[in-house]
Design an enzyme around this catalytic site. Structure first.
Site, PDB file in Angstrom:
ATOM      1  CG  ASP A 289      -1.962   1.065   1.205  1.00 28.18           C
ATOM      2  OD1 ASP A 289      -2.146   1.686   0.150  1.00 28.18           O
ATOM      3  OD2 ASP A 289      -2.582   1.296   2.244  1.00 28.18           O
ATOM      4  CD  GLU A 323      -5.898   5.987  -0.543  1.00 21.23           C
ATOM      5  OE1 GLU A 323      -7.013   5.485  -0.422  1.00 21.23           O
ATOM      6  OE2 GLU A 323      -4.993   5.751   0.266  1.00 21.23           O
ATOM      7  CG  ASP A 351      -4.707   1.856  -3.040  1.00 20.67           C
ATOM      8  OD1 ASP A 351      -3.753   1.344  -2.409  1.00 20.67           O
ATOM      9  OD2 ASP A 351      -5.448   2.724  -2.556  1.00 20.67           O
TER      10      ASP A 351
HETATM   11 ZN   LIG Z   1      -3.644   2.496  -0.526  1.00 17.96          ZN
END
Ligand SMILES: [Zn+2]
Length: 454
Positions: A289, A323, A351
């Site tokens: 991530d 994000e 993602d």
């Molecule tokens: Zn992410």
């Protein structure tokens, strides 16, 4: 009649020929990615040399500089930055936490949630109210909650096959738990980590305060820590919990989305985006991530260049900033697209981790989704069986208002929440082969979008 049959026949032949050409092109995309892929070594650099990249940090700035330079080195037609102001939250000195029964203190692993305020310098200590849901908390009322630390302990539902569903079903506790607790006079809120496994690493993540409600400190507790605290509370309901955290929100900082582009040869004004987010939580290397999504997106363009493929449409790899705790980069990208009157036909985001590909979720009209149907047999041999209505991705989400069709890359979800937002999200947990299969899947989809449009 004969004429109609001849016409039909030539249509079928044309379709079969097109499908053959597509299947050969997709095979060569996989060959290049699996035999000469670069994404894994890029991920090593991003995670090991740069590391954590939370918005506003020096790591984030290094990641901007490095991905820009990397895309320039690949010889993409254009590489540019989009300036964006981002939140700048810092954790400060490591948190401390324990629960106390009489004079016995038991340490609990915690991590402040992103956006939380600090405790007082001495920390906060109070009795604990454990709940599994907001309705349960409200039913207790201010009388029972005032002056206490609320402990939100609803686990991710282990019976859900897709772990993202389990995450969605639990994450409100992290996002809004402090606000719900503060409304009833609590002095702190702690939340069971959003994790599917039993471990000792707290998993951080974003939280929001509501206006008009006191700002109380809030933190994630590791899943093992949460289980131990819950068990101890049953035996000793009068125990107290202590925690101290030193985090702070600084003024917004200047940062950037990083964009690399291959210019379209026939319809340069039609843009296809493939991307991931460059920022990552401060506790970890941000490998799954979302270092994975970033290097996969760059790999898509590299593979096309390496194969000598000249896209009809303009293809962009976008490294979105922020994000995790604001989405400012994704919002900025869509704002600029609108301002510049750019036509984005499709956006693909990775993602959900660098795991074995399973398919793509699509956000679009039924007619748009139907256009993808003929591609399914071309992608099925590569393990891409789950293609249909689903979710796109947070960063590309704002493009939906412009009519862009969104595609969310869907890898296997079973291990993602073992690592998500925790110190264990490291390079070593990513498989080179799985990462590359993901990059090839995205390149295959982008190829089809480019060749056939939507
Ligand atoms: Zn992410």
């Amino acid at each position: 009649m004969k004429k109609t049959i001849t016409l039909l026949f030539s249509l079928v032949v044309a379709t079969v020929q097109a499908q053959n050409a597509d299947s050969v092109a997709i095979r060569s995309i996989y060959n290049e990615t699996l035999a000469h892929g670069k994404s894994y070594e890029w991920l090593r650099h991003l995670t090991k040399q740069i590391g954590p990249r939370l918005s506003g940090s020096t790591g984030a700035q290094k990641a901007v500089d490095w991905t820009k330079q990397l895309m320039e080195q690949q010889g993409f037609d254009r590489v540019f930055l989009q300036e964006v102001m981002v939140p700048h939250w810092v954790r400060g000195a490591k948190e401390e936490a324990y629960f106390r029964i009489g004079s016995k203190k038991t340490t609990v692993p915690i991590a402040a949630l992103g956006g939380s305020v600090a405790t007082s310098p001495k920390g906060v200590e109070a009795g604990v109210i454990e709940v599994k849901s907001f309705p349960e908390l409200r039913a207790l009322g201010a009388e029972k909650v005032k002056g206490k630390i609320v402990f939100f302990n609803r686990p991710m539902d282990p019976t859900k096959i897709n772990t993202f569903e389990a995450y969605s079903g639990a994450v409100e506790q992290r996002a809004n738990g402090a606000t719900e607790a503060a409304k009833l006079g609590a002095v702190g809120a702690i939340v069971r980590s959003m994790a599917s496994n039993a471990d000792d690493s707290p998993h951080t993540g974003g939280m929001r305060y509501a206006t008009g409600v006191p700002l109380i400190p809030t933190a994630a507790v590791s899943t093992n820590g949460a289980d131990l605290l819950s068990k101890s509370l049953k035996e000793n309901p009068g125990l107290t919990f202590y925690f101290k955290q030193n985090c702070e929100s600084l003024p917004d900082a200047k940062s950037y989305n990083v964009v690399g582009e291959l210019r379209g040869s026939e319809k340069p004004d039609e843009i296809i985006v493939v991307g991931g987010h460059l920022d990552s939580w401060d506790l970890a290397e941000g490998a799954h991530d979302d270092g994975s999504g970033c290097v996969q997106a760059i790999e898509v363009l590299r593979v096309m260049k390496a194969l000598g493929y000249k896209p009809k449409r303009t293809i962009r790899a976008v490294m979105f900033m922020n994000e995790e705790n604001g989405l400012r980069g994704g919002v900025k990208y869509a704002d600029l697209a609108k301002q510049n009157n750019e036509k984005h036909i499709a956006a693909v985001e990775s993602d959900n981790g660098g795991f074995t590909p399973r398919g793509f979720g699509i956000v679009g009209t039924p007619a748009q989704r139907a256009k993808v149907d003929p591609w399914k047999p071309l992608l099925a041999p590569y393990g891409l069986a789950e293609i249909g209505a689903g979710s796109g991705g947070a960063d590309i989400g704002p493009l939906a208002q412009l009519g862009t069709v969104l595609f969310g890359f869907k890898p296997d979800s079973q291990r993602y929440f073992d690592y998500h937002h925790a110190s264990v999200d490291t390079f070593e947990t990513v498989s080179k082969r799985e990462l590359e299969l993901g990059a090839a899947s995205m390149a295959a989809l982008v190829y089809l979008l480019d060749t056939h449009g939507l």
